[in-house]
Design an enzyme around this catalytic site. Structure first.
Site, short mmCIF file in Angstrom:
data_model
loop_
_atom_site.label_atom_id
_atom_site.label_comp_id
_atom_site.label_asym_id
_atom_site.label_seq_id
_atom_site.Cartn_x
_atom_site.Cartn_y
_atom_site.Cartn_z
N LYS A 7 0.85 -1.20 0.00
CA LYS A 7 0.00 0.00 0.00
C LYS A 7 0.88 1.24 0.00
CE LYS A 7 -3.76 -2.30 2.29
NZ LYS A 7 -4.11 -2.92 3.54
N ASP A 23 -11.88 2.05 3.98
CA ASP A 23 -12.16 0.61 3.84
C ASP A 23 -13.66 0.36 3.67
OD1 ASP A 23 -10.14 -1.35 3.79
OD2 ASP A 23 -9.63 -0.96 5.88
N GLN A 57 -5.54 -2.29 9.62
CA GLN A 57 -5.35 -3.60 8.99
C GLN A 57 -5.96 -4.71 9.84
OE1 GLN A 57 -3.89 -4.00 5.91
NE2 GLN A 57 -4.39 -6.16 6.02
N1 GUN Z 1 -7.31 -7.54 5.76
C1 GUN Z 1 -7.56 -8.25 4.64
N2 GUN Z 1 -8.16 -7.48 3.70
C2 GUN Z 1 -8.29 -6.26 4.25
C3 GUN Z 1 -8.83 -5.02 3.77
O1 GUN Z 1 -9.34 -4.90 2.63
N3 GUN Z 1 -8.77 -3.98 4.65
C4 GUN Z 1 -8.25 -4.10 5.88
N4 GUN Z 1 -8.25 -3.03 6.67
N5 GUN Z 1 -7.74 -5.22 6.37
C5 GUN Z 1 -7.76 -6.30 5.55
#
Ligand code: GUN
Length: 284
Positions: A54, A121, A98
């Site tokens: 990211k 998200d 996350q």
């Molecule tokens: N863990 C796995 N996929 C995601 C996601 O799309 N966002 C977040 N915050 N955590 C994740």
């Protein structure tokens, strides 16, 4: 056979170019740069890789990014106070916590504490509610990326049988809602589904998000179906594998996403998209 591949990297690149241009224009006109804060608690190796990817992707499109890496022993209050700080930080337009979080932390309490305006998200109940009623603000990134890929490849959704394997809040449920809003007839399957093979065999579109390597086999798939593989499973030999038995299924399907190089890049791209959107909305 490569004409059957849905190339997530290619679609990503096209969208990222748009994001980059828009970010540059905003910087010129308003002297503002979109900012994303990623919060990672603990040492989960997969999460560390996601967060690193990211950061790189943000740099590529001109988004400012911050990483907050907290130890496994971080308390819930410490995490909530960091989120409060980020909610009030003008440099930050998007906050991503996350998942998964360590078990001593209440995940829904934490996700609910992210400001809905910075919830890139789309996991806050307010944004989940907007999505549910068909007026989405921030759409969860993986399902959003799936729809963008289907659109890019001109896959007809309306009136088709779409089967979503998996019912997570992150992928399965929002993917099902989005497909429904595109007028598919949607079935959600999960671990208790009884006639899974029968349901799958009738699917025009399959979204596999159950986290089981090579679960969907050629025999389960209808000739000409479109296959979206969300799975990222690590095999014993260290290789990555999707939820779909790619080599077998590609013989019968019309289109399929590879792993890696399908859904993965699109998830990050839609996160960048949402971060830009958040800044755009704060400018008005
Ligand atoms: N863990 C796995 N996929 C995601 C996601 O799309 N966002 C977040 N915050 N955590 C994740």
């Amino acid at each position: 056979m490569s004409d059957k591949i849905i190339d997530g990297k290619l679609v990503s690149e096209k969208i990222r170019n748009v994001i980059k241009e828009k970010a540059q224009r905003i910087q010129k006109e308003f002297s503002r740069v979109p900012g994303l804060a990623a919060v990672l608690v603990g040492e989960d190796p997969a999460s560390q890789i996601y967060v690193r990817n990211k950061r790189r992707s943000c740099e590529d499109v001109g988004i400012y990014s911050e990483e907050h890496k907290l130890s496994e022993s971080t308390t819930q209050d410490e995490l909530l106070s960091l989120i409060d700080k980020l909610n009030n930080d003008n440099k930050i337009n998007g906050i991503l916590v996350q998942l998964p979080l360590p078990s001593h932390i209440n995940e829904s309490l934490v996700l609910n504490s992210v400001s809905p305006e910075k919830d890139v998200d789309g996991f806050h109940p307010i944004n989940a509610g907007y999505l549910f009623e068909g007026q989405p603000k921030f759409i969860p990134c993986t399902p959003h990326g799936i729809i963008k890929m289907l659109e890019f490849y001109n896959v007809e959704i309306e009136g088709k049988n779409a089967v979503v394997l998996g019912r997570s809040n992150i992928v399965g449920k929002p993917a099902a809602i989005l497909l429904l809003q595109k007028n598919a007839t949607v079935t959600i399957c999960h671990s208790r589904t009884r006639n899974l093979n029968e349901v799958l065999k009738n699917a025009d579109i399959i979204v596999a998000a159950i986290g089981k390597a090579h679960f969907v086999k050629k025999e389960m798939v209808k000739e000409g179906a479109v296959i979206i593989d969300v799975g990222i499973n690590r095999l014993e030999n260290g290789k990555l594998a999707g939820d779909v038995d790619f080599d077998g299924v590609r013989e019968v399907c019309s289109l399929i996403t590879p792993v890696p190089g399908g859904v993965g890049p699109m998830t990050i791209t839609m996160l960048l998209w949402n971060t830009l959107k958040s800044l755009e909305e704060s400018i008005g």
